[in-house]
Design a protein around this motif. Structure first.
Motif, PDB file in Angstrom:
ATOM      1  N   PRO A  71      58.168  41.755   4.397  1.00  0.00           N
ATOM      2  CA  PRO A  71      57.865  41.959   5.728  1.00  0.00           C
ATOM      3  C   PRO A  71      60.151  42.239   6.360  1.00  0.00           C
ATOM      4  CG  PRO A  71      57.696  39.769   4.867  1.00  0.00           C
ATOM      5  CD  PRO A  71      57.172  40.680   3.930  1.00  0.00           C
ATOM      6  N   GLY A  72      59.720  42.497   7.537  1.00  0.00           N
ATOM      7  CA  GLY A  72      61.322  42.247   7.740  1.00  0.00           C
ATOM      8  C   GLY A  72      61.429  40.904   8.174  1.00  0.00           C
ATOM      9  N   GLY A  73      63.001  40.388   8.187  1.00  0.00           N
ATOM     10  CA  GLY A  73      63.560  39.477   8.413  1.00  0.00           C
ATOM     11  C   GLY A  73      63.109  38.341   9.565  1.00  0.00           C
ATOM     12  N   PRO A  74      63.573  37.270   9.700  1.00  0.00           N
ATOM     13  CA  PRO A  74      63.130  36.710  11.206  1.00  0.00           C
ATOM     14  C   PRO A  74      63.991  36.839  12.323  1.00  0.00           C
ATOM     15  CG  PRO A  74      63.949  35.324   9.148  1.00  0.00           C
ATOM     16  CD  PRO A  74      63.932  36.494   8.844  1.00  0.00           C
ATOM     17  N   ARG A  75      63.175  36.922  13.376  1.00  0.00           N
ATOM     18  CA  ARG A  75      63.598  38.354  14.819  1.00  0.00           C
ATOM     19  C   ARG A  75      63.867  36.882  15.509  1.00  0.00           C
ATOM     20  NH1 ARG A  75      62.496  43.800  15.386  1.00  0.00           N
ATOM     21  NH2 ARG A  75      61.145  43.814  12.364  1.00  0.00           N
ATOM     22  N   THR A  76      63.366  35.119  15.915  1.00  0.00           N
ATOM     23  CA  THR A  76      63.435  34.379  16.182  1.00  0.00           C
ATOM     24  C   THR A  76      65.466  33.671  16.199  1.00  0.00           C
ATOM     25  OG1 THR A  76      63.816  33.120  14.551  1.00  0.00           O
ATOM     26  CG2 THR A  76      61.952  32.979  15.282  1.00  0.00           C
ATOM     27  N   GLY A  77      65.627  33.441  17.158  1.00  0.00           N
ATOM     28  CA  GLY A  77      66.528  32.760  18.055  1.00  0.00           C
ATOM     29  C   GLY A  77      67.564  34.055  19.111  1.00  0.00           C
ATOM     30  N   ARG A  78      68.470  33.659  19.711  1.00  0.00           N
ATOM     31  CA  ARG A  78      69.290  34.319  21.034  1.00  0.00           C
ATOM     32  C   ARG A  78      70.534  34.573  20.510  1.00  0.00           C
ATOM     33  NH1 ARG A  78      65.879  30.958  25.174  1.00  0.00           N
ATOM     34  NH2 ARG A  78      63.579  31.464  24.880  1.00  0.00           N
ATOM     35  N   PRO A  79      70.822  35.600  20.906  1.00  0.00           N
ATOM     36  CA  PRO A  79      72.757  35.328  21.346  1.00  0.00           C
ATOM     37  C   PRO A  79      73.021  34.488  22.394  1.00  0.00           C
ATOM     38  CG  PRO A  79      71.832  37.528  22.044  1.00  0.00           C
ATOM     39  CD  PRO A  79      70.671  36.665  21.545  1.00  0.00           C
ATOM     40  N   ALA A  80      74.739  34.802  22.882  1.00  0.00           N
ATOM     41  CA  ALA A  80      75.101  34.242  23.629  1.00  0.00           C
ATOM     42  C   ALA A  80      75.140  34.627  24.691  1.00  0.00           C
ATOM     43  CB  ALA A  80      76.888  34.112  23.353  1.00  0.00           C
ATOM     44  N   LEU A  81      74.868  34.049  26.134  1.00  0.00           N
ATOM     45  CA  LEU A  81      74.190  34.646  27.180  1.00  0.00           C
ATOM     46  C   LEU A  81      75.618  35.699  27.622  1.00  0.00           C
ATOM     47  CD1 LEU A  81      73.512  31.363  29.808  1.00  0.00           C
ATOM     48  CD2 LEU A  81      72.032  33.743  28.446  1.00  0.00           C
ATOM     49  N   PRO A  82      75.377  36.973  27.897  1.00  0.00           N
ATOM     50  CA  PRO A  82      76.664  37.671  28.662  1.00  0.00           C
ATOM     51  C   PRO A  82      77.377  37.199  29.741  1.00  0.00           C
ATOM     52  CG  PRO A  82      74.029  38.721  28.865  1.00  0.00           C
ATOM     53  CD  PRO A  82      74.230  36.818  29.154  1.00  0.00           C
ATOM     54  N   GLU A  83      78.625  37.817  29.593  1.00  0.00           N
ATOM     55  CA  GLU A  83      79.681  37.099  30.063  1.00  0.00           C
ATOM     56  C   GLU A  83      79.529  37.981  31.802  1.00  0.00           C
ATOM     57  OE1 GLU A  83      83.787  37.446  28.381  1.00  0.00           O
ATOM     58  OE2 GLU A  83      82.664  38.436  26.243  1.00  0.00           O
ATOM     59  N   PRO A  84      79.963  36.925  32.457  1.00  0.00           N
ATOM     60  CA  PRO A  84      79.512  36.935  33.842  1.00  0.00           C
ATOM     61  C   PRO A  84      81.319  36.896  34.664  1.00  0.00           C
ATOM     62  CG  PRO A  84      79.486  34.370  33.964  1.00  0.00           C
ATOM     63  CD  PRO A  84      79.826  35.273  31.887  1.00  0.00           C
ATOM     64  N   GLU A  85      81.223  37.742  36.140  1.00  0.00           N
ATOM     65  CA  GLU A  85      82.376  36.691  36.396  1.00  0.00           C
ATOM     66  C   GLU A  85      82.939  36.415  36.118  1.00  0.00           C
ATOM     67  OE1 GLU A  85      85.410  40.560  37.684  1.00  0.00           O
ATOM     68  OE2 GLU A  85      83.089  40.648  37.538  1.00  0.00           O
ATOM     69  N   THR A  86      83.984  36.158  36.288  1.00  0.00           N
ATOM     70  CA  THR A  86      84.934  35.096  35.792  1.00  0.00           C
ATOM     71  C   THR A  86      86.679  35.250  36.866  1.00  0.00           C
ATOM     72  OG1 THR A  86      86.364  36.024  34.198  1.00  0.00           O
ATOM     73  CG2 THR A  86      84.541  34.125  33.457  1.00  0.00           C
ATOM     74  N   GLU A  87      87.298  34.016  37.050  1.00  0.00           N
ATOM     75  CA  GLU A  87      88.503  33.996  38.097  1.00  0.00           C
ATOM     76  C   GLU A  87      89.536  33.266  36.797  1.00  0.00           C
ATOM     77  OE1 GLU A  87      87.893  31.996  41.216  1.00  0.00           O
ATOM     78  OE2 GLU A  87      87.320  30.277  40.390  1.00  0.00           O
ATOM     79  N   LEU A  88      91.281  33.402  37.799  1.00  0.00           N
ATOM     80  CA  LEU A  88      92.491  32.984  37.109  1.00  0.00           C
ATOM     81  C   LEU A  88      92.588  31.430  37.865  1.00  0.00           C
ATOM     82  CD1 LEU A  88      94.295  35.969  35.163  1.00  0.00           C
ATOM     83  CD2 LEU A  88      93.385  34.066  34.338  1.00  0.00           C
ATOM     84  N   VAL A  89      93.090  30.533  37.765  1.00  0.00           N
ATOM     85  CA  VAL A  89      93.225  29.821  37.973  1.00  0.00           C
ATOM     86  C   VAL A  89      93.993  29.283  37.268  1.00  0.00           C
ATOM     87  CG1 VAL A  89      91.216  28.844  38.686  1.00  0.00           C
ATOM     88  CG2 VAL A  89      91.972  27.843  36.755  1.00  0.00           C
ATOM     89  N   ALA A  90      95.599  28.925  38.438  1.00  0.00           N
ATOM     90  CA  ALA A  90      96.654  28.275  38.265  1.00  0.00           C
ATOM     91  C   ALA A  90      97.042  26.949  37.595  1.00  0.00           C
ATOM     92  CB  ALA A  90      98.229  28.127  39.460  1.00  0.00           C
ATOM     93  N   THR A  91      97.346  26.292  36.822  1.00  0.00           N
ATOM     94  CA  THR A  91      97.640  25.066  36.824  1.00  0.00           C
ATOM     95  C   THR A  91      98.727  24.347  37.080  1.00  0.00           C
ATOM     96  OG1 THR A  91      98.193  24.973  34.204  1.00  0.00           O
ATOM     97  CG2 THR A  91      96.031  25.097  34.532  1.00  0.00           C
TER      98      THR A  91
END
Length: 295
Positions: free
Chosen positions: A21-41
């Motif tokens: 049989p094929g290998g396990p198909r469980t598990g999930r990848p990381a979430l897609p990257e959303p829109e982010t912002e750059l902030v000054a520190t």
């Protein structure tokens, strides 16, 4: 155990070779990257940030070496209030000031993001856990609740195996070597997930991000450093803390988690019996973190 294949087949399969049989198909990848912002520190380093959720309390999430917002977001999925995710210097779109850098520099990044967002709780994974420890050594009362996931280093530098793996990752990114990078990233996956559709999805996403954004040379010296001179500096931290480790994790020894839990006066230690818990114990892990922080 069947080996790892690179490059991947065009259709994402087959999952195994030979009969059976094929290998396990469980598990999930990381979430897609959303829109982010750059902030000054205040210390002059602009950092990439993502804020999700609404209301109080506010929790800041600090990622591991070579990771970032996308791989840290799953830890906060059940946490109430606002959640602040960011990229340390040298990661993603964050600035890369001249190096080399230390855990003090990372602690400044973490403190700035927490202060700008009004965070009262903090989560640190691996490298982020070390940065959080360094911040707490200087400001033990800064946060009301703390979570440390897979702490990798405290007052003693990482072991040789860990240094070699992290150096290999940094070298592969610097060289733009997709094959070597795929081999390095594949070690983040449990053997049962490698060569499955979920494993390939995670691998492709990680390679796309790392080859696009790179990792700054200033990170190269971090695997040889300790976060603290002496773990006793954490004795003044009175906030409740949850420390999470996994048995048989070469990059994040259980002994480091045990030492951290012993150094923190109000810490609870939980050790999973195998690594790769984001794939094998995802629901339990998220529930454990959210129950602790929301309680």
């Amino acid at each position: 155990m069947r080996g790892f294949r690179w490059p991947p087949p065009p259709d994402g399969g087959p999952r195994t070779w030979g009969p059976g049989p094929g290998g396990p198909r469980t598990g999930r990848p990381a979430l897609p990257e959303p829109e982010t912002e750059l902030v000054a520190t205040p210390h002059g380093v602009s950092l990439e940030r993502l804020v999700t959720g609404v209301g109080d309390p506010v929790t800041v999430f600090a990622h591991g070496l070579g990771n970032g917002i996308a791989t840290t977001r799953p830890f906060g999925s059940g946490v109430t209030g606002r959640r602040i995710f960011f990229q340390f210097r040298g990661h993603g779109r964050s600035d890369s000031p001249p190096g080399p850098w230390t855990y003090l520099d990372l602690a400044r990044d973490l403190r700035a993001v927490a202060d700008l967002g009004g965070a009262t709780r903090a989560f640190g994974a691996s490298l982020g856990a070390g940065a959080l420890c360094r911040l707490l050594a200087e400001s033990p009362e800064r946060f009301e609740k703390l979570v440390f996931f897979l702490p990798a280093v405290l007052d003693t530098p990482r072991g040789e195996v860990a240094r070699a793996r992290l150096t290999g990752l940094l070298d592969a990114v610097a060289d733009g070597d997709a094959h070597a990078l795929a081999e390095a990233v594949s070690l983040e996956l449990p053997p049962s997930v490698r060569n499955t559709p979920a494993g390939w999805a995670y691998l492709r996403q990680r390679l796309d991000q790392l080859l696009r954004d790179g990792l700054a040379p200033g990170l190269a010296g971090l695997p040889e450093q300790a976060a603290l001179d002496d773990a006793a500096a954490l004795a003044a931290v009175t906030a409740p803390a949850l420390v999470i480790a996994c048995a048989d994790d070469d990059l994040h020894p259980v002994a480091v988690a045990e030492q951290l839990a012993a150094a923190l006066p109000a810490a609870t230690l939980h050790v999973y019996d195998r690594p790769g818990v984001l794939w094998t114990e995802r629901a339990d892990l998220r529930g454990r973190i959210s129950t602790f922080l929301n309680g």
